[in-house]
Structure formats: C-alpha cells, structure tokens
Design a protein around this motif. Sequence first.
Motif, PDB file in Angstrom:
ATOM      1  N   PHE B  33     -13.201  19.615   3.426  1.00 35.33           N
ATOM      2  CA  PHE B  33     -13.021  20.649   4.439  1.00 35.33           C
ATOM      3  C   PHE B  33     -12.105  20.112   5.462  1.00 35.33           C
ATOM      4  O   PHE B  33     -11.906  18.992   5.906  1.00 35.33           O
ATOM      5  CB  PHE B  33     -14.231  21.009   5.210  1.00 35.33           C
ATOM      6  CG  PHE B  33     -15.329  21.487   4.354  1.00 35.33           C
ATOM      7  CD1 PHE B  33     -16.258  20.625   3.853  1.00 35.33           C
ATOM      8  CD2 PHE B  33     -15.346  22.816   4.037  1.00 35.33           C
ATOM      9  CE1 PHE B  33     -17.266  21.117   3.000  1.00 35.33           C
ATOM     10  CE2 PHE B  33     -16.683  23.159   3.259  1.00 35.33           C
ATOM     11  CZ  PHE B  33     -17.596  22.440   2.742  1.00 35.33           C
ATOM     12  N   TYR B  35     -10.373  21.137   9.193  1.00 34.99           N
ATOM     13  CA  TYR B  35     -10.676  21.843  10.513  1.00 34.99           C
ATOM     14  C   TYR B  35      -9.528  21.438  11.469  1.00 34.99           C
ATOM     15  O   TYR B  35      -9.083  20.638  11.303  1.00 34.99           O
ATOM     16  CB  TYR B  35     -11.939  21.230  11.223  1.00 34.99           C
ATOM     17  CG  TYR B  35     -13.216  21.415  10.604  1.00 34.99           C
ATOM     18  CD1 TYR B  35     -13.860  20.717   9.366  1.00 34.99           C
ATOM     19  CD2 TYR B  35     -14.008  22.856  10.836  1.00 34.99           C
ATOM     20  CE1 TYR B  35     -14.932  21.105   8.857  1.00 34.99           C
ATOM     21  CE2 TYR B  35     -15.306  23.079  10.116  1.00 34.99           C
ATOM     22  CZ  TYR B  35     -15.507  22.230   9.242  1.00 34.99           C
ATOM     23  OH  TYR B  35     -16.810  22.533   8.627  1.00 34.99           O
ATOM     24  N   LEU B  43     -14.290  23.314  16.946  1.00 38.19           N
ATOM     25  CA  LEU B  43     -13.649  23.179  15.514  1.00 38.19           C
ATOM     26  C   LEU B  43     -13.635  24.430  14.985  1.00 38.19           C
ATOM     27  O   LEU B  43     -14.734  25.301  14.923  1.00 38.19           O
ATOM     28  CB  LEU B  43     -14.584  22.021  14.664  1.00 38.19           C
ATOM     29  CG  LEU B  43     -14.196  20.596  15.177  1.00 38.19           C
ATOM     30  CD1 LEU B  43     -14.682  20.006  16.278  1.00 38.19           C
ATOM     31  CD2 LEU B  43     -14.678  19.846  13.809  1.00 38.19           C
ATOM     32  N   LEU B  45     -12.715  26.008  11.133  1.00 38.38           N
ATOM     33  CA  LEU B  45     -12.437  25.587   9.689  1.00 38.38           C
ATOM     34  C   LEU B  45     -11.158  26.239   9.113  1.00 38.38           C
ATOM     35  O   LEU B  45     -10.886  27.383   9.283  1.00 38.38           O
ATOM     36  CB  LEU B  45     -13.571  26.154   8.724  1.00 38.38           C
ATOM     37  CG  LEU B  45     -13.664  25.901   7.278  1.00 38.38           C
ATOM     38  CD1 LEU B  45     -13.666  24.365   6.885  1.00 38.38           C
ATOM     39  CD2 LEU B  45     -14.794  26.372   6.591  1.00 38.38           C
ATOM     40  N   GLU B  58      -9.669  30.353   5.513  1.00 44.45           N
ATOM     41  CA  GLU B  58     -10.419  31.123   6.431  1.00 44.45           C
ATOM     42  C   GLU B  58      -9.288  32.164   6.970  1.00 44.45           C
ATOM     43  O   GLU B  58      -8.007  31.918   6.947  1.00 44.45           O
ATOM     44  CB  GLU B  58     -10.830  30.421   7.713  1.00 44.45           C
ATOM     45  CG  GLU B  58     -12.020  29.344   6.965  1.00 44.45           C
ATOM     46  CD  GLU B  58     -13.212  30.085   6.147  1.00 44.45           C
ATOM     47  OE1 GLU B  58     -13.872  30.798   6.816  1.00 44.45           O
ATOM     48  OE2 GLU B  58     -13.363  29.700   5.253  1.00 44.45           O
TER      49      GLU B  58
END
Lengths: 116, 116
Positions: B33, B35, B43, B45, B58
Amino acid sequence: AQSVTQLDSHVSVSEGTPVLLRCNYSSSYSPSLFWYVQHPNKGLQLLLKYTSAATLVKGINGFEAEFKKSETSFHLTKPSAHMSDAAEYFCVVSDSGTSGTYKYIFGTGTRLKVLA
Amino acid sequence: SAVISQKPSRDICQRGTSLTIQCQVDSQVTMMFWYRQQPGQSLTLIATANQGSEATYESGFVIDKFPISRPNLTFSTLTVSNMSPEDSSIYLCSVLRSGGLNTEAFFGQGTRLTVV
C-alpha cells in the motif's frame, strides 16, 4: 464502510499521571483495531492490536486498550505518563480481509504532550 | 516483522517535475500500500498495489498523477508526477504480513517530499 474518530486532537498530561486517548470506530464487519505511535521524524510503530480475542489488550511501553463493542470504542490508556510518551498517536480500523480488502483506515491522530 | 526500505528518505523538488519513490521489502509480500501524510495530518491511503495486477486507487487519487509499479513481490515504486507545492507530504509504503486475524501492517520510514 469503516471509519474511526479520535475525539481529541491534542492531549496534555503531567509526567506520572494517567493517559487517556479516545477512539470510536464504525465498521460493517468484525473490525480489527490498532493503535500506532509516531515520534517526531520517525516511522510508525505498532503499540497494540485487537483482533477479536481478549477485549483488554496490552501493548508495549505500558499501554493498553479496551475494546467495547456496545460503545464502539477502543480507548488507549497508560497508568503513568513518561516524557518519552510525547508523540502522535493514531487509532486504526481494518476489516482484516472480511470484505475482501485489508485497508487500514487511520484516525486523524492525537498529539500527546507530557509536561514535566 | 518486515523490514521496509524506502528511497529517497527526503527530497526537495521543483514544481512541474516528477519523483519516483522506491519501496523494497526484505521478503515476499502480496499486498503493498502507498499512503500520503500531509503536514500535520493523518495518513490517507493512495492505492493498493498487488503484484500481477493494476494498482487500485482510492477516491481522489488517479493513476496519471500517482503511477505505481509492482514488478515483483518485494518491490514497488510510486511516482508523484507534475508536482506542485500541494504535493509536499510524507509518502509511506506499507505491507501486510500473515493473514486473517493475525494480519499486521508494517510501514516504511517514509519519504519526506518538499515541492518548491
């Protein structure tokens, strides 16, 4: 959908007094909950995690948190604050894959200040 | 645990240029991932990068701005394209280890980006 709310953006305590950092969560699935700490200019460190076992979770450096489903809370506590506890603390919720993802949703953070 | 190396640890870049951040993990992981942590913020994403498939972004993040590569199970890159001062943030790589309720996320030390 999941979300997490940290109720205090800043908390100040005197050294040697108890610490309480509040976190409420919302999750459509059985959540996993975490507390991470971030010291200035340092990486994230896991303090403790709840994954449906014991509701009272003990972590590192004397921290613990209690999962209360009825209150949808996961507050972080420590009996006696130390100067080295001054940092940013993040409450995190994850569905641990039950929805098909392992996304970590971070709260907005609580900055803990410890006064001498 | 997992050892995650991010490069560079920090950079100062001119607006309009691009920066590629590298994330190297000490063993094979399926899920990685990326961030972003904007100054004084939590944080957020950006995307999930799984080996062998396109990254999943996202809401609010697009591939043209943040292209991601995941050539193998131990490495990923995030590019911040056509940078502006608003892109000044810490960018963190994260991986998951184990599975189900024992899943735990590990984070790199982050890349502190300043765009001037």
